[in-house]
Motif scaffolding. Structure first.
Motif, short mmCIF file in Angstrom:
data_model
loop_
_atom_site.label_atom_id
_atom_site.label_comp_id
_atom_site.label_asym_id
_atom_site.label_seq_id
_atom_site.Cartn_x
_atom_site.Cartn_y
_atom_site.Cartn_z
N ASP A 265 7.29 -22.81 -4.03
CA ASP A 265 6.88 -23.69 -5.11
C ASP A 265 5.83 -23.02 -6.01
O ASP A 265 5.25 -23.68 -6.89
N ALA A 266 5.59 -21.73 -5.81
CA ALA A 266 4.67 -20.97 -6.66
C ALA A 266 4.96 -19.49 -6.47
O ALA A 266 5.48 -19.06 -5.42
N PHE A 267 4.67 -18.70 -7.49
CA PHE A 267 4.80 -17.25 -7.36
C PHE A 267 3.69 -16.57 -8.14
O PHE A 267 3.05 -17.17 -9.02
N LEU A 268 3.49 -15.33 -7.81
CA LEU A 268 2.52 -14.49 -8.50
C LEU A 268 3.24 -13.21 -8.91
O LEU A 268 3.93 -12.60 -8.09
N MET A 269 3.13 -12.82 -10.17
CA MET A 269 3.79 -11.59 -10.64
C MET A 269 2.77 -10.47 -10.72
O MET A 269 1.62 -10.69 -11.11
N TYR A 270 3.21 -9.27 -10.35
CA TYR A 270 2.28 -8.14 -10.34
C TYR A 270 3.03 -6.83 -10.53
O TYR A 270 4.25 -6.76 -10.41
N GLY A 271 2.27 -5.80 -10.83
CA GLY A 271 2.79 -4.46 -10.94
C GLY A 271 1.94 -3.52 -10.11
O GLY A 271 0.82 -3.86 -9.70
N ILE A 272 2.45 -2.32 -9.86
CA ILE A 272 1.75 -1.32 -9.05
C ILE A 272 1.51 -0.09 -9.90
O ILE A 272 2.43 0.44 -10.52
N GLU A 273 0.27 0.35 -9.92
CA GLU A 273 -0.08 1.58 -10.62
C GLU A 273 -1.23 2.24 -9.87
O GLU A 273 -2.26 1.61 -9.60
N GLY A 274 -1.04 3.53 -9.51
CA GLY A 274 -2.07 4.22 -8.74
C GLY A 274 -2.33 3.51 -7.43
O GLY A 274 -1.41 3.18 -6.68
N ARG A 275 -3.60 3.22 -7.17
CA ARG A 275 -3.97 2.50 -5.95
C ARG A 275 -4.37 1.06 -6.28
O ARG A 275 -5.22 0.48 -5.62
N SER A 276 -3.75 0.51 -7.32
CA SER A 276 -4.03 -0.87 -7.72
C SER A 276 -2.76 -1.70 -7.72
O SER A 276 -1.72 -1.25 -8.21
N TRP A 277 -2.84 -2.89 -7.14
CA TRP A 277 -1.83 -3.92 -7.33
C TRP A 277 -2.41 -4.88 -8.37
O TRP A 277 -3.45 -5.50 -8.14
N ILE A 278 -1.75 -4.98 -9.52
CA ILE A 278 -2.32 -5.68 -10.66
C ILE A 278 -1.51 -6.95 -10.92
O ILE A 278 -0.36 -6.90 -11.33
N SER A 279 -2.14 -8.10 -10.68
CA SER A 279 -1.52 -9.39 -10.96
C SER A 279 -1.75 -9.73 -12.42
O SER A 279 -2.79 -9.41 -13.00
N LEU A 280 -0.77 -10.39 -13.03
CA LEU A 280 -0.86 -10.76 -14.44
C LEU A 280 -0.97 -12.27 -14.58
O LEU A 280 -0.06 -13.00 -14.17
N ALA A 281 -2.09 -12.73 -15.14
CA ALA A 281 -2.28 -14.12 -15.58
C ALA A 281 -2.31 -15.14 -14.44
O ALA A 281 -2.24 -16.34 -14.69
N GLY A 282 -2.41 -14.69 -13.20
CA GLY A 282 -2.53 -15.63 -12.10
C GLY A 282 -1.20 -16.23 -11.68
O GLY A 282 -0.14 -15.93 -12.23
N PRO A 283 -1.22 -17.13 -10.70
CA PRO A 283 0.01 -17.70 -10.15
C PRO A 283 0.66 -18.71 -11.07
O PRO A 283 0.03 -19.28 -11.95
N VAL A 284 1.96 -18.93 -10.83
CA VAL A 284 2.77 -19.89 -11.57
C VAL A 284 3.32 -20.90 -10.58
O VAL A 284 3.85 -20.51 -9.53
N GLY A 285 3.20 -22.19 -10.89
CA GLY A 285 3.76 -23.21 -10.00
C GLY A 285 2.71 -24.18 -9.50
O GLY A 285 1.71 -24.46 -10.19
N ALA A 286 2.91 -24.71 -8.30
CA ALA A 286 2.01 -25.71 -7.72
C ALA A 286 0.60 -25.14 -7.59
O ALA A 286 0.42 -24.06 -7.03
N PRO A 531 -12.16 -5.74 -6.55
CA PRO A 531 -13.03 -5.95 -5.39
C PRO A 531 -14.46 -5.45 -5.55
O PRO A 531 -15.35 -5.94 -4.88
N SER A 532 -14.72 -4.44 -6.40
CA SER A 532 -16.08 -3.90 -6.50
C SER A 532 -16.35 -3.39 -7.90
O SER A 532 -15.42 -3.05 -8.65
N ALA A 533 -17.63 -3.33 -8.25
CA ALA A 533 -18.02 -2.84 -9.57
C ALA A 533 -17.63 -1.37 -9.74
O ALA A 533 -17.25 -0.95 -10.84
N LEU A 534 -17.70 -0.61 -8.65
CA LEU A 534 -17.34 0.81 -8.75
C LEU A 534 -15.85 0.99 -9.03
O LEU A 534 -15.43 2.03 -9.53
N GLY A 535 -15.05 -0.05 -8.70
CA GLY A 535 -13.62 0.03 -8.93
C GLY A 535 -13.18 -0.39 -10.32
O GLY A 535 -12.01 -0.27 -10.67
N LEU A 536 -14.13 -0.87 -11.15
CA LEU A 536 -13.75 -1.34 -12.49
C LEU A 536 -13.12 -0.26 -13.36
O LEU A 536 -12.10 -0.52 -14.01
N PRO A 537 -13.70 0.95 -13.43
CA PRO A 537 -13.05 1.98 -14.28
C PRO A 537 -11.61 2.24 -13.87
O PRO A 537 -10.73 2.35 -14.72
N ARG A 538 -11.37 2.35 -12.56
CA ARG A 538 -10.02 2.61 -12.08
C ARG A 538 -9.10 1.43 -12.38
O ARG A 538 -7.93 1.62 -12.74
#
Length: 559
Positions: A265-286, A531-538
Motif C-alpha cells: 500500500d506504499a512504495f519508495l523510489m530510489y536510485g543507486i550511485e557510488g555508496r549512496s542509495w538515494i530516495s526521491l521525494a519520499g514514499p508514495v501511498g498510505a 546520516p552525517s554532516a561529513l557525508g553531505l559532500p558525497r
C-alpha cells in the motif's frame, strides 16, 4: 515484484518497543561500541607498529631462545607489524559497523596477540589486544552491515593517517637504533641480537603494503550497478495512478528501483550511485506505511554498507528522518500555482497577458494531444528534442527529471504549441488523482521561435488545468533557491546561496526562479538528508551524478 530490497517486517518493530533503564544503558553501550572499538583497534594496530621498532629485552630474548627457533621469532616480528597495518585499515570497516570487518579484525587481533608474545614476550600488549577482540565478540550484534573489500578500501585521508603512523614508527626506530651503524648487510642479518635488522625489514614490508593499498585505491573503479527492474511493478503503477501528487509520475521513468511495503500500500523510489542509495521525494501511498518504509529503507542501506540519502523531501516527511538522526539541509524550493485564485487580471499579470497576445500575433496556437495520438507525432517530437538538446550543455538528465523516450511520452497527454500547423514546442502533462494537481515534466521547443513562446506556453497550460478543475499547477523546482545566507546559517546553506547567486555559467538558478515567479506561485522548501554532516559532500555529488547519468530504457507497465 521488483521490490528490492524488502527488509523483514520484524526488523522495524523492535525500534519502538518500551525500554527499561537497563535496556537504555545497553542500547547506549551498543551505539557507542562501533566507533569506540574502531578507535581501539586503530590504537592496537599502532601499538603493534611502534613496539616493533623497539628492541627485545635480554631476559625475554633468553626465554625465547630456549623455547623457539630463531626463524619463528623473525617471522613473528614481521607478521606483528603487518597485523598492525591491517588493524589500521580495518578500523574503517569497524566504524561502519561491517560484519566482515569485525570478523577479520578479531582474527588479526588474536594473531597480533600471538605474534606479540612470540617476538618479545609482550604480555601487556597481548592482553590488551585480546581484550579488544573479546569486546568485538561481545558487541558482535552491533556489526551487522554487509560489504566487501570495496567498503574497507582506504580513502585518501586514511592512507595519509596510515602513512603518518608508519613515519612515526620509522622515526621511533631510528632514534632507538641510532647507535647501530647502517650497512646493506643489516637487511640480511638474522640473529638473536638483530633488533635493528628486524626493524628495517618490518618497516619496509609495511611501507610496501601501504603503497599497494594506495595504488589499489588509485586504480579502483566502482563496480557497475545492476539495472532497474525491467517492468514497472503493478503495485507501483497502481499507487502512482492513485496519488494526488502529479510529480509521483516520475516513478514511471524507468531509471528507478522500488521498495514496497509488505501490504503493497506504499512504495519508495530510489536510485543507486557510488555508496549512496538515494530516495526521491519520499514514499508514495498510505502515510503510516510510508513512514515505516523510510525506516526500512535506511535500515536496508545500513545493512548493505551504504548511506541512505533522502532527496527532494517535503517538510511533512522530515519527522521520521529526524528520528533516524540524519543531517538535514535545504536543497531548493518547489513552486505551485493555486488555481483556485489564479487570474490574468491585474497589473501583476500584465507580462503574461502580453506574452499570450504576442504568441497569437506570431501565429502560435495551443492544443492538447491525447496520449493515444502521441505515437503518431513521435518523429516530429524527436526532431524538436534533438534540436533543443543541441543548444544545451551536458545532454539528457534523468532520475529527478524526465527525458525523451517514446515509451515514456506515450503514457501521457501532451500539451503542444503549433506554428502554421507544425508542432514547435511540447510538454507531457502529469495529472494527479482527484484533480488535485497538474504539472508538465519534459518540455522541449525549437530554437528561434517567438520570444513570447515559453511564457505563453506555461500560461496556456495553467489555464487549461484551471478549466479542467484542477486545484493547483506544479511549476517544478528551483535548485538552491531560498537558501539562508547569514552568519548563523549552516556552512552548506551559505555555499548553496553563493552558488545560487553566481552559478549562472553552469545553471541559470536565479533566472529559473524569476521566470516561475511571474506566475505568482507559492513556494515550499525541499530538503536533502544523509546520516552525517561529513557525508553531505558525497551525497550531493552522488545525486548530481545520478541525475546526469541520463536515460535508461523505459520499462513496460505491468499493471
Amino acid at each position: 515484484m521488483g521490490s528490492e530490497p524488502k527488509p523483514p517486517p520484524g526488523r522495524v518493530r523492535p525500534l519502538i518497543h518500551r525500554l527499561t533503564p537497563a535496556d537504555d544503558i545497553l542500547a547506549l553501550l551498543g551505539a557507542l561500541a562501533p566507533p569506540v572499538l574502531a578507535a581501539l583497534a586503530f590504537l592496537g594496530g599502532l601499538t603493534l607498529l611502534l613496539t616493533g621498532t623497539l628492541g627485545t629485552s635480554e631476559d625475554s630474548r633468553s626465554v625465547l631462545r630456549d623455547l623457539l627457533p630463531l626463524p619463528f621469532v623473525e617471522a613473528s616480528h614481521l607478521a606483528a607489524s603487518l597485523s598492525g597495518l591491517a588493524l589500521l585499515l580495518l578500523s574503517r570497516g569497524l566504524a561502519r559497523r561491517m560484519a566482515r570487518a569485525r570478523a577479520v579484525a578479531t582474527a588479526f587481533l588474536l594473531a597480533g596477540a600471538l605474534f606479540a608474545l612470540l617476538r618479545g614476550l609482550d604480555w601487556e600488549e597481548a592482553l590488551a589486544l585480546l581484550l579488544i577482540a573479546a569486546l568485538l565478540h561481545l558487541f558482535r550484534a552491533e556489526f551487522g552491515r554487509a560489504g566487501g573489500w570495496g567498503e574497507v578500501r582506504p580513502g585518501p585521508t586514511l592512507i595519509l593517517v596510515m602513512a603518518l603512523a608508519i613515519a612515526g614508527a620509522v622515526t621511533t626506530g631510528m632514534i632507538v637504533h641510532r647507535n647501530t651503524g647502517y650497512s646493506t648487510d643489516l637487511w640480511w642479518r638474522f640473529a638473536w641480537q638483530g633488533d635493528a635488522p628486524r626493524f628495517l625489514r618490518a618497516m619496509l614490508a609495511v611501507s610496501v603494503a601501504l603503497a599497494v593499498l594506495a595504488v589499489d585505491r588509485l586504480l579502483n573503479h566502482p563496480a557497475p550497478v545492476a539495472a532497474p527492474p525491467a517492468t514497472i511493478p503493478a503495485p507501483v503503477a497502481r499507487l502512482v495512478e492513485a496519488s494526488p501528487d502529479a510529480a509521483r509520475r516520475l516513478a514511471l521513468l524507468g531509471d528507478k528501483r522500488f521498495l514496497l511495503s509488505p501490504e503493497e500500500d506504499a512504495f519508495l523510489m530510489y536510485g543507486i550511485e557510488g555508496r549512496s542509495w538515494i530516495s526521491l521525494a519520499g514514499p508514495v501511498g498510505a502515510p503510516d506505511a510510508g513512514r515505516a518504509l523510510i525506516v526500512a529503507f535506511a535500515a536496508a542501506a545500513h545493512r548493505a554498507g551504504v548511506s541512505a540519502v533522502f532527496s527532494s523531501l517535503p517538510p511533512a516527511l522530515l519527522e521520521p528522518v529526524l528520528d533516524l538522526g540524519h543531517v538535514i539541509v535545504k536543497m531548493g524550493e518547489m513552486a505551485h500555482v493555486d488555481l483556485t485564485r489564479f487570474s490574468l487580471d491585474g497589473s501583476a499579470r500584465k507580462d503574461l497577458r502580453y506574452a499570450r497576445s504576442r504568441a497569437i500575433r506570431d501565429g502560435l496556437s495551443f492544443a492538447i494531444l491525447p496520449a493515444a495520438e502521441v505515437p503518431v507525432h513521435m518523429p516530429r517530437l524527436r526532431a524538436i528534442s534533438d534540436r533543443w538538446l543541441a543548444t544545451k550543455k551536458g545532454g539528457e538528465k534523468g532520475f529527478a527529471l524526465g527525458y525523451f523516450d517514446p515509451g515514456y511520452l506515450a503514457r501521457f497527454d501532451l500539451a503542444v504549441m503549433r506554428a502554421e500547423g507544425d508542432i514547435v514546442a511540447f510538454a507531457n502533462l502529469w495529472r494527479g488523482a482527484g484533480r488535485a494537481e497538474m504539472a508538465c515534466d519534459l518540455m522541449r521547443h525549437l530554437p528561434g521561435q517567438s520570444g513570447a513562446l515559453m511564457e505563453a506556453f506555461f500560461t496556456e497550460m495553467i489555464l487549461h488545468a484551471q478549466a479542467e478543475g484542477y486545484r493547483r499547477f506544479l511549476l517544478g523546482g528551483a535548485p538552491m533557491s531560498g537558501m539562508p545566507d547569514h552568519p548563523l546559517a549552516p556552512l552548506w546553506a551559505r555555499i548553496g546561496a553563493v552558488i545560487y547567486r553566481h552559478g549562472d555559467e553552469f545553471y541559470n538558478f536565479e533566472g529559473l526562479r524569476a521566470f516561475k515567479e511571474k506566475f505568482g506561485p507559492d513556494w515550499s522548501p525541499l530538503y536533502l538528508t544523509c546520516p552525517s554532516a561529513l557525508g553531505l559532500p558525497r551525497a550531493f555529488f552522488d545525486l548530481a551524478r545520478l541525475v546526469s547519468r541520463g536515460p535508461a530504457p523505459v520499462p513496460a507497465n505491468s499493471a
